[in-house]
Scaffold this active site. Sequence first.
Site, short mmCIF file in Angstrom:
data_model
loop_
_atom_site.label_atom_id
_atom_site.label_comp_id
_atom_site.label_asym_id
_atom_site.label_seq_id
_atom_site.Cartn_x
_atom_site.Cartn_y
_atom_site.Cartn_z
N ASP A 98 0.80 -1.23 0.00
CA ASP A 98 0.00 0.00 0.00
C ASP A 98 0.83 1.28 0.00
O ASP A 98 0.35 2.33 0.42
CB ASP A 98 -0.90 -0.02 1.24
CG ASP A 98 -0.11 -0.24 2.52
OD1 ASP A 98 1.12 -0.01 2.50
OD2 ASP A 98 -0.70 -0.63 3.54
N GLU A 120 -0.30 -9.04 -0.73
CA GLU A 120 -0.85 -8.42 0.49
C GLU A 120 -2.07 -7.56 0.13
O GLU A 120 -2.14 -6.36 0.45
CB GLU A 120 0.20 -7.62 1.26
CG GLU A 120 -0.19 -7.37 2.71
CD GLU A 120 0.87 -6.62 3.51
OE1 GLU A 120 0.85 -5.39 3.55
OE2 GLU A 120 1.71 -7.31 4.12
N GLU A 134 -2.01 5.14 2.84
CA GLU A 134 -1.96 3.72 2.49
C GLU A 134 -3.34 3.11 2.21
O GLU A 134 -3.49 2.28 1.32
CB GLU A 134 -1.26 2.93 3.60
CG GLU A 134 0.24 3.20 3.71
CD GLU A 134 0.58 4.43 4.53
OE1 GLU A 134 -0.35 5.10 5.04
OE2 GLU A 134 1.79 4.74 4.66
N HIS A 210 6.48 5.48 12.99
CA HIS A 210 6.87 6.28 11.82
C HIS A 210 5.69 6.77 10.98
O HIS A 210 5.88 7.50 10.01
CB HIS A 210 7.78 5.46 10.90
CG HIS A 210 7.03 4.40 10.14
ND1 HIS A 210 6.70 3.19 10.69
CD2 HIS A 210 6.52 4.38 8.88
CE1 HIS A 210 6.03 2.47 9.81
NE2 HIS A 210 5.90 3.17 8.70
N ARG A 212 2.67 8.55 9.05
CA ARG A 212 2.37 9.97 8.80
C ARG A 212 1.25 10.48 9.69
O ARG A 212 1.30 11.61 10.18
CB ARG A 212 1.97 10.16 7.33
CG ARG A 212 3.14 10.33 6.40
CD ARG A 212 2.67 10.42 4.95
NE ARG A 212 3.69 10.95 4.06
CZ ARG A 212 4.77 10.30 3.67
NH1 ARG A 212 5.01 9.07 4.11
NH2 ARG A 212 5.65 10.87 2.85
N HIS A 243 13.30 5.49 12.53
CA HIS A 243 13.13 5.68 11.08
C HIS A 243 13.89 6.93 10.66
O HIS A 243 13.87 7.93 11.38
CB HIS A 243 11.62 5.84 10.81
CG HIS A 243 11.25 5.80 9.37
ND1 HIS A 243 11.58 6.81 8.49
CD2 HIS A 243 10.57 4.89 8.63
CE1 HIS A 243 11.12 6.51 7.28
NE2 HIS A 243 10.50 5.34 7.34
#
Length: 382
Positions: A98, A120, A134, A210, A212, A243
């Site tokens: 994604d 996936e 995503e 990590h 957004r 990250h």
Amino acid sequence: MTPIKVMSIFGTRPEAIKMAPLLLELDRRPEFESVSCLTAQHREMLDSVMSLFDLVAPYDLDIMEPGQTLTTITAKALTGLGKVLAEAKPDFVLVHGDTTTTLAAALAAFYAKIPVGHVEAGLRSGDIYSPYPEEMNRRLVSQIAALHFAPTAGNAANLRREGITDGVFITGNTVIDAMKYTVPRFSGAFESDLDRIDWKTRRVITLTCHRRENFGAPMAEIFTAAKILVERHSDVTLIYPVHPNPIVQTAAREILGGRERIFLIDPLDTVQMHALLARSYLVLTDSGGLQEEAPALGKPVLVLRKETERPEAIQAGTACLAGVECDNILCLAERLLTDPTAYEAMAKARNPYGDGHASTRIADAILWYFGRKADPPANFNP
Ligand code: UD1
Ligand code: UDP
């Protein structure tokens, strides 16, 4: 017979980890000519996986920029992929998951009228802004894909609800295949500061964060909860492979930097990461992959998000949706640190996400699609 030319397009660390076992499987079979194209939406983190699994990609768009935006990743990937597909002319394109690379690759393949297999497929949170972007990326890719490799029966049901019924296979998640490769490869020694930890006396909490949608206030709440946990429990050590995103680095250093028993370290290679998970007492994460790996290793997970597209581990009792508020995270983590019965109930190795044979099923399904195999593969059944 001419081999089927399959081009796998990916660009970030988690895509590479989860595509690696499938690439190895395709390479093993003479029916396929397998080639990879990296967008390199990630650079060092992607290269680390490529070298770990001994993978070489003939195409590399090398698009990563510090602080990149969704539009620049999409535009650069789409333009570059159009040229690669025109030159390489694959029979089939594989994309994973994604990310922005996933969407750009599926779209580029559609423009070139090349069928797409989505590894996936079918994960849904139900909220197009969480995870962002995503959830929208994977929904759009489902519209393009000819074959949908759903890790679980729940993921296939999500696709059915959207009217997608053809070409859906329940395969298990390839991350479990990847773990069959990584877990036995740990040498027994960590390469970073982690070799200073006395694993016998410490309770290690592994943290990753990590996403957004967690930038800003939620991330500050999460880091504050982690800091308080370490302050309250003198036998706890917190390990956070941070990250490289500058936004995450700054927030992590501000709240967790320079503190006793808190290790802010560089990203680990995946063999070391899985070894760290296996030695952890508890995992705090907003990562998708870690929600799948920790249950397989019998480690309780507190999911640092408001929702998850991976309800299977929660139903299996090994993960718990902790949200992004400091008090709630603290309360749940405290319980696991102080109540052995609550801890034992969660710390059971469970594997709702796969049996380690997802790559075989996916390769068989592609052969079936191209008429090279009489029967489709049997579904994964946990
Ligand atoms: C991306 C994916 C996300 C996935 C995550 C896995 C999108 C929109 N997001 O998010 O779904 O969960 O990867 O980690 O596709 N950077 C480096 N070196 C690297 C990688 C990243 O320095 O090897 C830094 C760069 O400054 C880069 C920034 O991190 O601009 C953000 O990378 P990006 O791929 O845009 O977002 P992620 O948060 O990594
Ligand atoms: N991972 C790793 N090194 C690290 C942190 C994570 O190899 O320092 C692995 C982790 O084991 C999992 C994957 O990276 O397989 C998850 O990636 P990430 O959390 O970046 O993305 P997501 O899964 O949330 O998309």
